[in-house]
Design a protein around this motif. Structure first.
Motif, mmCIF file in Angstrom:
data_model
loop_
_atom_site.group_PDB
_atom_site.id
_atom_site.type_symbol
_atom_site.label_atom_id
_atom_site.label_comp_id
_atom_site.label_asym_id
_atom_site.label_seq_id
_atom_site.Cartn_x
_atom_site.Cartn_y
_atom_site.Cartn_z
ATOM 1 N N GLY A 87 0.838 -1.276 0.133
ATOM 2 C CA GLY A 87 0.023 -0.078 0.032
ATOM 3 C C GLY A 87 0.839 1.319 0.086
ATOM 4 N N TYR A 88 -0.075 2.402 -0.160
ATOM 5 C CA TYR A 88 0.787 3.866 -0.148
ATOM 6 C C TYR A 88 1.062 3.912 1.276
ATOM 7 C CZ TYR A 88 0.320 8.815 0.075
ATOM 8 O OH TYR A 88 0.853 10.064 -0.011
ATOM 9 N N THR A 89 2.627 4.530 1.558
ATOM 10 C CA THR A 89 3.140 4.445 2.612
ATOM 11 C C THR A 89 2.165 5.308 3.675
ATOM 12 O OG1 THR A 89 5.345 4.940 1.425
ATOM 13 C CG2 THR A 89 5.296 5.620 3.824
ATOM 14 N N PRO B 52 4.429 -9.390 14.043
ATOM 15 C CA PRO B 52 5.567 -10.225 13.372
ATOM 16 C C PRO B 52 5.699 -11.071 12.489
ATOM 17 C CG PRO B 52 5.188 -10.230 16.043
ATOM 18 C CD PRO B 52 4.159 -9.458 15.255
ATOM 19 N N GLY B 53 6.107 -11.427 11.549
ATOM 20 C CA GLY B 53 6.146 -12.473 10.579
ATOM 21 C C GLY B 53 5.454 -11.927 9.507
ATOM 22 N N GLN B 54 4.900 -10.536 9.400
ATOM 23 C CA GLN B 54 4.336 -9.827 7.998
ATOM 24 C C GLN B 54 5.382 -9.098 7.243
ATOM 25 O OE1 GLN B 54 0.750 -7.716 9.243
ATOM 26 N NE2 GLN B 54 -0.472 -9.268 8.557
ATOM 27 N N LEU B 55 5.315 -9.143 5.988
ATOM 28 C CA LEU B 55 5.973 -8.516 5.325
ATOM 29 C C LEU B 55 5.451 -7.316 4.836
ATOM 30 C CD1 LEU B 55 8.288 -11.002 3.296
ATOM 31 C CD2 LEU B 55 8.891 -9.963 5.289
ATOM 32 N N ARG B 56 5.947 -6.169 4.715
ATOM 33 C CA ARG B 56 5.032 -4.770 4.466
ATOM 34 C C ARG B 56 5.970 -4.266 3.158
ATOM 35 N NH1 ARG B 56 2.455 -2.927 9.361
ATOM 36 N NH2 ARG B 56 2.413 -1.034 8.605
ATOM 37 N N HIS B 57 5.130 -3.609 2.491
ATOM 38 C CA HIS B 57 5.792 -3.274 0.962
ATOM 39 C C HIS B 57 4.933 -1.739 0.798
ATOM 40 C CE1 HIS B 57 7.460 -7.126 -0.018
ATOM 41 N NE2 HIS B 57 6.029 -7.644 0.208
ATOM 42 N N ALA B 58 5.722 -0.840 1.148
ATOM 43 C CA ALA B 58 5.251 0.649 1.128
ATOM 44 C C ALA B 58 5.596 1.172 -0.184
ATOM 45 C CB ALA B 58 5.398 1.335 2.261
ATOM 46 N N ARG C 33 1.061 -16.388 -1.574
ATOM 47 C CA ARG C 33 1.086 -15.482 -0.539
ATOM 48 C C ARG C 33 -0.506 -15.023 -0.255
ATOM 49 N NH1 ARG C 33 4.707 -16.542 2.649
ATOM 50 N NH2 ARG C 33 5.051 -14.498 3.594
ATOM 51 N N ARG C 34 -0.658 -14.641 1.068
ATOM 52 C CA ARG C 34 -2.264 -14.061 1.168
ATOM 53 C C ARG C 34 -1.779 -12.390 1.204
ATOM 54 N NH1 ARG C 34 -3.961 -17.675 6.299
ATOM 55 N NH2 ARG C 34 -1.819 -17.335 6.622
ATOM 56 N N VAL C 35 -2.359 -11.803 0.613
ATOM 57 C CA VAL C 35 -1.767 -10.340 0.548
ATOM 58 C C VAL C 35 -2.874 -9.618 0.971
ATOM 59 C CG1 VAL C 35 -0.587 -8.520 -1.142
ATOM 60 C CG2 VAL C 35 -0.145 -11.031 -1.472
ATOM 61 N N ALA C 36 -2.669 -8.389 1.703
ATOM 62 C CA ALA C 36 -3.856 -7.347 2.084
ATOM 63 C C ALA C 36 -3.304 -6.105 1.141
ATOM 64 C CB ALA C 36 -4.020 -7.184 3.345
ATOM 65 N N VAL C 37 -3.972 -5.598 0.390
ATOM 66 C CA VAL C 37 -3.866 -4.112 -0.331
ATOM 67 C C VAL C 37 -4.533 -3.103 0.364
ATOM 68 C CG1 VAL C 37 -3.860 -2.947 -2.325
ATOM 69 C CG2 VAL C 37 -3.414 -5.159 -2.539
ATOM 70 N N VAL C 38 -3.829 -2.185 1.056
ATOM 71 C CA VAL C 38 -4.635 -1.312 2.121
ATOM 72 C C VAL C 38 -4.992 -0.137 1.177
ATOM 73 C CG1 VAL C 38 -3.393 -2.162 4.131
ATOM 74 C CG2 VAL C 38 -2.567 -0.322 2.904
ATOM 75 N N SER C 39 -6.029 0.495 1.600
ATOM 76 C CA SER C 39 -6.618 1.549 0.887
ATOM 77 C C SER C 39 -7.414 2.474 2.079
ATOM 78 C CB SER C 39 -7.687 1.165 -0.289
ATOM 79 O OG SER C 39 -8.050 2.238 -1.107
ATOM 80 N N SER C 40 -7.253 3.616 1.804
ATOM 81 C CA SER C 40 -7.963 4.645 2.712
ATOM 82 C C SER C 40 -9.222 4.735 2.415
ATOM 83 C CB SER C 40 -7.436 6.084 2.765
ATOM 84 O OG SER C 40 -8.192 6.947 3.427
ATOM 85 N N GLY C 41 -10.038 4.975 3.357
ATOM 86 C CA GLY C 41 -11.734 4.779 3.176
ATOM 87 C C GLY C 41 -12.097 3.708 2.731
ATOM 88 N N ASP C 42 -13.155 3.480 1.606
ATOM 89 C CA ASP C 42 -13.540 2.233 1.278
ATOM 90 C C ASP C 42 -12.563 2.233 -0.359
ATOM 91 O OD1 ASP C 42 -16.139 0.342 0.960
ATOM 92 O OD2 ASP C 42 -15.600 0.866 -1.134
#
Length: 496
Positions: free
Chosen positions: A281-283, A293-299, A320-329
């Motif tokens: 996600g966006y930084t 712990p154990g999660q990798l983060r890609h900003a 991999r199980r990946v969560a793409v984070v986003s603001s709001g909806d």
């Protein structure tokens, strides 16, 4: 007058050897031993402490009048229990008034879902009282399955199985680790709730921990008809329990974080973030997500949405199980579109993708102002980087012609100032000067501010990219209330 002393004695989970030295000393020295029991008269608490009870001690069986919610008491189940606790407390008070020490036995810990607490609340302000803590069934269950209950920054949630099923599911989805008590007849609903929360495969079952009839296993394998009240469902720590990439089914989950921090996260979003192997996600938005712990983060930068989407999909193709984070909806001017666009073509057509909604900026801004979105409304972004200004202007005129409340996203930035001025010019041509406008800035953040103004008085210089504007319809009202605050609302009924 000297009175006796009241003790609430925690006996631990069942094995007599797990009683504390202090508990044994109090039981041996008390004048009166009291314990709760069902109508059959047998008491698990007494059986745990039996080796330390002397024949000359007075025993008081506090026998429940009901064990289910079926009763003819005029106050119902709760009324029957309230009367029982009051009568039991006065029975013990008579011994205390006579100068006798009273030890009330309690399985586990006296103040952890225990019956003793009802005596304590009624007597502790009248007599000297001491609570002897005991090992809880939750601690015993974790020990028996041999798994860490919580680690590091994880959160443990203790839940009664008697909660409504949907409430259970929401809380189970939102937490890291959990224990669900009071199973028995609630077991089928608890099992369904674990399934709804996506946690059933991780749930352990512990029955009568540390007792002779102890039973352990995975909860999904347990026959519902065989479950007693003294059983616990345990979701242990998630740390170090993620499957290896070759064993996992990869997926991308696009997660809406809401407009700001943890208070705006839904239970489903919390669960999706916790289950992910990697976050993308966006930084600025990544900084809102707790480090696990154990999660990798890609900003990355906010201007590489397509590249970010493909990167997440490539990770998922590798299991991999990946969560793409986003603001709001994530589906409102955000990352869900970018991910789904990439996933709709080779080589990503077979990658599983799902979207977890979040509270939108418009919704949160509206709630702070009152209810300006109470009737039909439209949402328009003023950014002309992805669509021409002529399209934006055409849509602004259409919302005015339709008399819709309007939520304006991306109203202005340091490099885009004239778009808002042009938009206001268009809106002022078709809407009355006194139309209420809500200017909400940094919703949920440390600089949160909400201003109520009018279309005529709105100063474009006071607006930046951290703002959301809500422009009213012809029916929207701004009303100053008795406490000095102004609320904005749009009636649900429209004039004929």
């Amino acid at each position: 007058m000297t009175t006796g002393r009241l003790y609430g004695v925690g006996l631990g989970p069942g094995d007599p050897s797990l009683m504390t030295v202090r508990a044994v000393d109090v039981i041996r020295s008390a004048d009166v031993i009291a314990y709760h029991c069902a109508r059959h008269g047998r008491s698990i608490a007494r059986s745990i402490a039996a080796a330390h009870i002397r024949p000359e001690q007075i025993e008081e069986r506090l026998m429940y009048p009901v064990t289910t919610e079926t009763t003819d008491h005029p106050g119902g189940y709760r009324g029957a229990l309230d009367d029982f606790y009051a009568e039991s407390a006065e029975l013990l008070a008579a011994h205390l008034d006579a100068g006798r020490t009273v030890a009330v036995l309690a399985e586990g810990d006296p103040l952890f879902y225990g019956s003793y607490m009802h005596m304590h609340k009624r007597l502790a302000d009248r007599y000297p009282a001491e609570v002897i803590p005991g090992v809880t069934s939750v601690s015993a269950a974790a020990a028996r399955i041999g798994r860490p209950l919580v680690e590091g920054e994880e959160v443990l949630t203790i839940l009664p199985g008697t909660l409504p099923e949907e409430e259970l599911a929401a809380r189970l989805a939102a937490t890291d680790a959990a224990a669900v008590m009071k199973l028995g007849r609630t077991f089928p609903a608890v099992r369904r709730a674990l399934g709804t929360a996506g946690r059933l495969a991780d749930a352990h079952y512990v029955e009568r921990a540390t007792m002779d009839a102890e039973r352990l296993g995975m909860l999904a394998d347990v026959d519902p008809d065989s479950v007693p009240y003294f059983a616990v469902a345990v979701l242990p720590s998630r740390i170090d329990e993620r499957p290896a990439p070759s064993q996992a089914e990869g997926e991308v989950v696009v997660v809406g974080l809401g407009p700001a921090g943890p208070m705006w996260l839904t239970a489903e979003a919390r669960s999706a973030l916790a289950e992910a192997d990697e976050l993308v996600g966006y930084t600025t938005y990544m900084d809102r997500v707790p480090v696990r712990p154990g999660q990798l983060r890609h900003a990355s930068d906010n201007r590489v949405e397509a590249e970010r989407a493909e990167f997440a999909l490539d990770l998922a193709r590798r299991g991999r199980r990946v969560a793409v984070v986003s603001s709001g909806d994530p589906g409102v001017f955000a990352m869900a579109t970018a991910v789904l666009e990439a996933a709709s073509a080779e080589p990503y057509l077979d990658v599983r993708v799902r979207v977890v909604p979040g509270i939108t900026a418009a919704q949160s801004a509206a709630a702070l102002a009152g209810a300006p979105l109470g009737h039909d409304y439209a949402v328009v972004s003023l950014s002309d980087r992805l669509k021409p200004w002529t399209v934006i202007e055409e849509r602004l005129r259409a919302t005015t012609a339709g008399d819709l409340v309007l939520a304006l996203y991306n109203p202005a930035s340091r490099s885009r100032r004239e778009q808002l001025e042009q938009a206001l010019k268009v809106l002022r041509e078709g809407r009355p000067p006194g139309t209420p406008v809500v200017v909400a800035r940094d919703v949920g953040g440390p600089e949160q501010a909400v201003r109520i103004t009018t279309l005529e008085d709105l100063d474009p210089a006071s607006v930046d990219m951290r703002c959301v504007l809500l422009v009213g319809s012809s029916q929207t009202r701004a009303v100053r209330r008795g406490d000095g605050t102004t609320v904005v609302w749009t009636p649900r009924r429209y004039p004929a």
